[in-house]
Motif scaffolding. Structure first.
Motif, mmCIF file in Angstrom:
data_model
loop_
_atom_site.group_PDB
_atom_site.id
_atom_site.type_symbol
_atom_site.label_atom_id
_atom_site.label_comp_id
_atom_site.label_asym_id
_atom_site.label_seq_id
_atom_site.Cartn_x
_atom_site.Cartn_y
_atom_site.Cartn_z
ATOM 1 N N LEU A 168 -16.525 47.824 4.247
ATOM 2 C CA LEU A 168 -17.598 48.260 5.145
ATOM 3 C C LEU A 168 -18.913 48.454 4.379
ATOM 4 O O LEU A 168 -19.973 48.002 4.820
ATOM 5 C CB LEU A 168 -17.206 49.557 5.852
ATOM 6 C CG LEU A 168 -16.243 49.432 7.033
ATOM 7 C CD1 LEU A 168 -15.751 50.809 7.464
ATOM 8 C CD2 LEU A 168 -16.910 48.721 8.213
ATOM 9 N N PHE A 169 -18.832 49.128 3.243
ATOM 10 C CA PHE A 169 -20.046 49.336 2.449
ATOM 11 C C PHE A 169 -20.561 48.019 1.872
ATOM 12 O O PHE A 169 -21.773 47.791 1.790
ATOM 13 C CB PHE A 169 -19.784 50.344 1.321
ATOM 14 C CG PHE A 169 -19.748 51.771 1.786
ATOM 15 C CD1 PHE A 169 -20.905 52.401 2.220
ATOM 16 C CD2 PHE A 169 -18.559 52.493 1.793
ATOM 17 C CE1 PHE A 169 -20.885 53.725 2.655
ATOM 18 C CE2 PHE A 169 -18.524 53.804 2.224
ATOM 19 C CZ PHE A 169 -19.693 54.429 2.654
ATOM 20 N N LYS A 170 -19.636 47.146 1.485
ATOM 21 C CA LYS A 170 -20.028 45.820 1.005
ATOM 22 C C LYS A 170 -20.759 45.049 2.099
ATOM 23 O O LYS A 170 -21.776 44.380 1.856
ATOM 24 C CB LYS A 170 -18.794 45.040 0.561
ATOM 25 C CG LYS A 170 -18.323 45.307 -0.845
ATOM 26 C CD LYS A 170 -19.198 44.589 -1.853
ATOM 27 C CE LYS A 170 -18.603 44.637 -3.242
ATOM 28 N NZ LYS A 170 -19.493 43.981 -4.253
ATOM 29 N N GLN A 171 -20.216 45.110 3.306
ATOM 30 C CA GLN A 171 -20.806 44.393 4.427
ATOM 31 C C GLN A 171 -22.215 44.900 4.729
ATOM 32 O O GLN A 171 -23.119 44.118 5.036
ATOM 33 C CB GLN A 171 -19.916 44.541 5.664
ATOM 34 C CG GLN A 171 -20.417 43.831 6.910
ATOM 35 C CD GLN A 171 -20.359 42.318 6.796
ATOM 36 O OE1 GLN A 171 -19.665 41.786 5.933
ATOM 37 N NE2 GLN A 171 -21.085 41.628 7.661
ATOM 38 N N HIS A 172 -22.393 46.218 4.629
ATOM 39 C CA HIS A 172 -23.708 46.793 4.909
ATOM 40 C C HIS A 172 -24.733 46.307 3.888
ATOM 41 O O HIS A 172 -25.866 45.957 4.243
ATOM 42 C CB HIS A 172 -23.637 48.321 4.915
ATOM 43 C CG HIS A 172 -24.873 48.971 5.414
ATOM 44 N ND1 HIS A 172 -25.919 49.336 4.586
ATOM 45 C CD2 HIS A 172 -25.260 49.324 6.668
ATOM 46 C CE1 HIS A 172 -26.877 49.889 5.293
ATOM 47 N NE2 HIS A 172 -26.507 49.901 6.563
ATOM 48 N N GLY A 173 -24.332 46.318 2.626
ATOM 49 C CA GLY A 173 -25.132 45.685 1.589
ATOM 50 C C GLY A 173 -26.228 46.506 0.938
ATOM 51 O O GLY A 173 -26.861 46.044 -0.006
#
Length: 271
Positions: A43-48
């Motif tokens: 999720l945090f990776k996706q947010h960026g």
């Protein structure tokens, strides 16, 4: 570094962070749900826009562990000696984890995230109150609905705050399915840790047919499986690489939890 290696690294750091020699003498080591670690990480990776993803994942997971630990507190008023000490330490360890996640976020100077998690915890506790203190005429679907919300509430609320709403349904269903597996096992076998079972709490000291309740759990599990095995995605849908990775992981962890579209290779992952 591959995603799997990063997640395992965070998993071990969480274990190290919550390690306490004195608690270890009297209590079992707290469980860390690596499926949730992976989900938060992606999720945090996706947010960026989060640089210290590791610290954020650790904080949310430790907050979850604090909540889970407090659920292990027994209500037996006749405890003495070691058992009484273990219960007292269980309370204190839950408080320790809860304060630890605040400390980690304070290091990041992210007041907004502290507010998000605090609000999510408040909402989660309200859901638990609705579950455990339901009206007498509450039906099984009522309990299932609240149990689904309880099981992944922190993660779902975080996903919504991050604006990644299209992930929430599959995340909620996967962790709900995991919980139902556990609940069925609690009811199907004699377990010493039934106090950690939600369903056990609502049927103990009642005349509810346990076997019938198990059947209802299995029916709900089948509904979830059928939902995600239907060919419901457009044939040319493109998933983000992070969501694609997550679905692949969920599929491997629970082989019946999958989409036929994925198995047929008709969905591509975006770069």
């Amino acid at each position: 570094m591959p995603i799997q290696d990063e997640v395992v690294q965070i998993y071990h750091k969480i274990q190290k962070k919550v390690n306490h020699p004195y608690l270890n003498r009297y209590l079992p080591k707290p469980a860390v749900d690596i499926d949730k670690v992976l989900t938060l990480f992606l999720l945090f990776k996706q947010h960026g826009s989060y640089k210290n993803i590791e610290q954020y994942v650790m904080s949310v997971m430790i907050a979850q562990m604090g909540l889970d630990t407090h659920e292990k507190i027994t209500k037996n008023e006749k405890l003495k000696g070691l058992e009484l000490k273990q219960r007292q330490l269980t309370v204190l360890s839950g408080d320790f984890y809860s304060s630890l996640y605040y400390y980690i976020l304070a290091e990041q100077k992210d007041i907004q995230m502290v507010k998000w998690i605090s609000q999510a915890i408040q909402e989660l506790n309200i859901n638990k109150m609705h579950f455990f203190y339901a009206e007498n005429d509450a039906n099984i679907d009522y309990y299932f609905d609240h149990l689904r919300q309880i099981e992944s509430h922190l993660i779902i609320k975080l996903a919504e705050r991050l604006g990644i709403n299209d992930w929430t349904d599959i995340i909620a269903d996967f962790f709900f399915l995991k919980r139902l597996h556990l609940e069925r096992d609690y009811l199907d076998h004699t377990r010493e840790d039934t106090h950690t079972s939600y369903i056990y709490h609502i049927i103990q000291d009642t005349d509810i047919d346990k076997r019938k309740f198990i059947e209802q759990i299995e029916n709900k599990m089948n509904q979830i499986r059928n939902k995600w095995s239907m060919d419901i995605l457009p044939k040319k849908q493109i998933l983000s690489k992070h969501l694609g990775y997550l679905i692949d992981h969920f599929t491997k962890e629970s082989p019946s939890f999958t989409r036929t579209t994925l198995l047929k290779g008709r969905i591509n992952y975006a770069d």
